[in-house]
Design a protein around this motif. Structure first.
Motif, PDB file in Angstrom:
ATOM      1  N   MET A  61       0.849  -1.189   0.000  1.00 37.59           N
ATOM      2  CA  MET A  61       0.000   0.000   0.000  1.00 37.59           C
ATOM      3  C   MET A  61       0.889   1.245   0.000  1.00 37.59           C
ATOM      4  SD  MET A  61      -2.757   1.171   2.807  1.00 37.59           S
ATOM      5  CE  MET A  61      -2.935  -0.505   3.303  1.00 37.59           C
ATOM      6  N   ARG A  62       0.638   2.145  -0.905  1.00 39.93           N
ATOM      7  CA  ARG A  62       1.485   3.346  -0.998  1.00 39.93           C
ATOM      8  C   ARG A  62       0.771   4.538  -0.413  1.00 39.93           C
ATOM      9  NH1 ARG A  62       5.869   3.084  -4.688  1.00 39.93           N
ATOM     10  NH2 ARG A  62       5.879   5.337  -4.612  1.00 39.93           N
ATOM     11  N   ARG A  63       1.516   5.321   0.259  1.00 42.00           N
ATOM     12  CA  ARG A  63       0.961   6.520   0.835  1.00 42.00           C
ATOM     13  C   ARG A  63       1.494   7.717   0.078  1.00 42.00           C
ATOM     14  NH1 ARG A  63       3.314   7.873   4.822  1.00 42.00           N
ATOM     15  NH2 ARG A  63       4.340   5.916   5.254  1.00 42.00           N
ATOM     16  N   PRO A  64       0.639   8.662  -0.270  1.00 44.88           N
ATOM     17  CA  PRO A  64       1.163   9.861  -0.920  1.00 44.88           C
ATOM     18  C   PRO A  64       2.010  10.642   0.078  1.00 44.88           C
ATOM     19  CG  PRO A  64      -1.135  10.182  -0.346  1.00 44.88           C
ATOM     20  CD  PRO A  64      -0.811   8.760  -0.012  1.00 44.88           C
TER      21      PRO A  64
ATOM     22  N   LEU B  81       3.265  13.751   1.684  1.00 45.21           N
ATOM     23  CA  LEU B  81       2.998  15.179   1.831  1.00 45.21           C
ATOM     24  C   LEU B  81       4.318  15.866   2.156  1.00 45.21           C
ATOM     25  CD1 LEU B  81      -0.286  14.926   3.827  1.00 45.21           C
ATOM     26  CD2 LEU B  81      -0.007  15.722   1.490  1.00 45.21           C
ATOM     27  N   PRO B  82       4.408  17.147   1.850  1.00 47.65           N
ATOM     28  CA  PRO B  82       5.667  17.838   2.156  1.00 47.65           C
ATOM     29  C   PRO B  82       5.972  17.707   3.642  1.00 47.65           C
ATOM     30  CG  PRO B  82       3.921  19.392   1.596  1.00 47.65           C
ATOM     31  CD  PRO B  82       3.429  18.038   1.246  1.00 47.65           C
ATOM     32  N   ARG B  83       7.176  17.319   3.922  1.00 48.45           N
ATOM     33  CA  ARG B  83       7.564  17.125   5.320  1.00 48.45           C
ATOM     34  C   ARG B  83       8.590  18.159   5.717  1.00 48.45           C
ATOM     35  NH1 ARG B  83       8.772  10.898   6.393  1.00 48.45           N
ATOM     36  NH2 ARG B  83       9.996  11.818   8.059  1.00 48.45           N
TER      37      ARG B  83
END
Lengths: 431, 226
Positions: free
Chosen positions: A1-4, A6-8
């Protein structure tokens, strides 16, 4: 499962304020103590498996310790057998310069009080000067007979020594005595004969105070030297005190200084004795001293049976692979637990640390047991063979730590796997 | 400060799993849960319940939209910060209990204090208090495997509340329990809710859902109030 992604934000300092009430002190969140408790539970859960896992490391570390321990023990045994004299004997002589026509000229003289000077040094037990006395055409005889028709016999050499020399070369007197400082100081006309010289001169007793003649000067024989460990030419010689030789024959200087030193003091004596003899020009003396123990050991280390060492390393690698395998298995078995911990707020780093430390502890355990087994094996064999077991303690602890290192290396990959587990997926399964 | 703001605030949250075919498990969900709420989420399997739970529990990130937990915008937090926030604000209760089988009941409860930063000196007293609270003070040294299902879930509840979270997320808490023990566990939840704890129960059991003060249904990724 891939998670988008987000800018960290990078780094903690740049993190936004977390307005969730008073922050709990960082010190109470998953401390080293907590980590160790969790690790001990993780390891202690499967005793049988733990034993099997450590076995590889135990064998590897054990064989390394045994190999090195045996090499050291055997080396100690060898040097004990034929090095007893060599390890405790040193000789100092003036350095010499070779001149153009090939003759050697000594650069300096040994001072007459050389034995007193060096005996003050730590590690020097006894010292004595020795030098050959040139007697030219003079004959040494038991009876002064001037018989031109008699065949010319080779007369013994005349040596002059200080009183301590006999002890310095570890000689023994078979009969009578060696001269002392008093004889030397008074330049008494006394002599001690080497055993073979005495035989040649037809003397075997000294209680009747026999005399020998150097040229026409009589010397009272007070003892016969039976055996020496160094300077065997003493046995073929007539020995007179240095003082006597200086008075009667104008002896200019002694040739060398023999020293009986404590075991292991070679390097120290080699450094200090020339300074004691001549503080201004210590480089004018040549010292032959036994190498120190550590140098000897280094040489021996090189002789360690390479084959066994390689076998030990291979066993150790196998042990490391074993730890990696079992830790990997443990990670997949404990997927649920990892997910739970993540849900309870553990970071990936916390999870990785837990598995890293687990395999490190397993490795250290194996290393400790292996080192202990190795030491016992060496001691047991040495006992049976009646050797003195010699084991370098730092080496033993180093071997145990090597086990920990192997564990750490073996844990790296499983720990990465554990850290990557997604809590969502993990929580679908049970614990 | 955060007393006025809702504990949970989802704004246009969409969670899609890249395909093919792309699956949108949550579609533009808006949801606010106030402090002290007792909310049940019902829906058939495959409706996006688990995805919603994961997003709420900071175990997953929304693809689009904003999730504010206890006043903190979670979208920009790093993994570590999310873990810290999760440890301090959310208590989980799972259908399969998720107790470590080789650790005692007390150890299992203490586990939640490790990562949430409960001061060391308070850990033991809080764990005992939590276990007393759920009626298991006499079972502290037991292994979970020796307990009944209801008792195990009560241990899990004790573990969930020990770090004094803002929100309890219960995922099918009665799914593995029979009728009577289910009722007992739900009673316990409701007592905790009475004490002011915000409670979200995800279930497919209508009877359990009906006990909540507020109930929402999720179907095909969309949320509707009941």
């Amino acid at each position: 499962m891939r998670r988008p992604r987000l800018p960290r934000l990078r780094g903690r300092t740049a993190a936004p304020e977390e307005p969730t009430g008073p922050r709990t002190p960082r010190a109470d969140r998953f401390t080293v103590q907590d980590l160790l408790v969790e690790v001990s539970h993780g390891i202690g859960g499967h005793t049988g498996r733990l034993v099997m896992t450590t076995l590889g490391t135990v064998l590897g570390i054990g064989s390394l310790v045994v190999t090195i321990g045996f090499a050291q023990t055997a080396a100690g045994q060898l040097s004990r057998q034929f090095d007893a004299v060599a390890a405790t004997q040193a000789v100092i002589s003036p350095a010499s310069t070779r001149s153009m026509n090939g003759t050697e000229t000594p650069n300096t003289r040994l001072p007459w009080d050389a034995p007193d000077r060096v005996e003050r040094l730590a590690g020097v037990e006894r010292a004595g000067l020795i030098g050959e006395v040139p007697i030219g055409e003079l004959q040494i005889t038991a009876v002064p007979i001037n018989d031109p028709s008699a065949p010319e016999v080779l007369s013994p050499t005349l040596l002059a020594t200080s009183d301590g020399l006999l002890d310095a070369v570890r000689g023994t007197v078979v009969t009578g005595r060696y001269f002392d400082a008093g004889h030397e100081l008074r330049a008494d006309r006394v002599a001690v004969l080497g055993a073979r010289a005495a035989e040649k001169l037809g003397l075997n007793r000294v209680d009747s105070q026999p005399s020998i003649f150097v040229g026409e000067r009589p010397y009272t024989v007070i003892g016969i030297v039976g055996e020496v460990q160094r300077r065997p030419d003493l046995l073929d010689a007539v020995i007179v005190p240095l003082g006597t030789a200086r008075a009667d024959f104008g002896l200019v200087a002694a040739e060398e200084l023999q020293l009986h030193i404590a075991p292991g003091a070679g390097a120290l004596v080699a450094e200090q004795a020339p300074i004691a003899l001549d503080p201004n020009q210590p480089e004018n003396f040549e010292v032959q001293a036994p190498r120190s123990g550590s140098e000897l050991q280094e040489n021996v280390q090189a002789d360690i049976n390479v084959v066994f060492l390689v076998l030990g390393v291979i066993a150790l690698l196998a042990g490391g692979l074993g730890i990696a395998n079992v830790t990997l298995l443990s990670v997949s078995e404990r997927t649920g637990e990892i997910g739970l911990r993540r849900a309870l707020g553990a970071t990936r780093r916390d999870i990785a640390a837990q598995f890293m430390v687990e395999s490190l502890v397993i490795g250290l355990l194996g290393g400790l047991i292996g080192a202990a087994v190795g030491v016992f094996a060496v001691v047991a064999v040495a006992l049976v063979q009646q050797w003195t077991p010699i084991i370098d303690l730092p080496m033993v602890f180093g071997a145990a730590l090597l086990g920990a290192l192997v564990g750490l290396g073996a844990g790296a990959y499983p720990a990465r796997r554990a850290a990557r587990i997604e809590p969502i997926a993990a929580l679908r399964g049970g614990v | 400060m955060s007393q006025a703001s809702p504990v949970v605030e989802l704004v246009d949250v969409t969670r899609s799993f890249p395909g093919p075919p792309e699956v949108r498990a949550l579609k533009s969900v808006n949801l606010a849960i106030a402090r002290g709420d007792y909310l049940s989420i019902v829906g058939p399997s495959g409706s996006g319940k688990s995805t919603l739970l994961n997003v709420l529990g900071l175990l997953d990130r929304p693809t689009v939209g904003e999730y504010r937990l206890d006043g903190v915008s979670t979208g920009e937090l790093s993994e570590e910060q999310r873990a810290g926030l999760r440890a301090r604000t959310i208590g989980f209760v799972f259908q399969a209990f998720h107790l470590l089988p080789r650790r005692t009941v007390l150890d299992n409860v203490l586990l939640a204090t490790l990562y949430s930063g409960v001061p060391r000196v308070e850990r033991m007293s809080r764990a005992t208090a939590a276990l007393e609270r759920v009626g298991l003070g006499h079972r502290m040294g037991f292994l979970p495997t020796t307990l009944s299902g209801g008792e195990r879930q009560r241990v899990a509840v004790a573990r969930a509340v020990i770090a004094a979270p803002q929100l309890i997320l219960a995922d099918e808490p009665t799914g593995n329990l029979d009728q009577r023990t289910s009722g007992e566990v739900m009673d316990l939840f409701e007592e905790l809710n009475h004490d002011g704890l915000t409670l979200v129960v995800i279930t497919h059991d209508q009877a359990t859902a009906d006990r909540a003060a507020r109930s929402i249904r999720i179907a095909d990724g969309r949320v509707s109030e009941l």
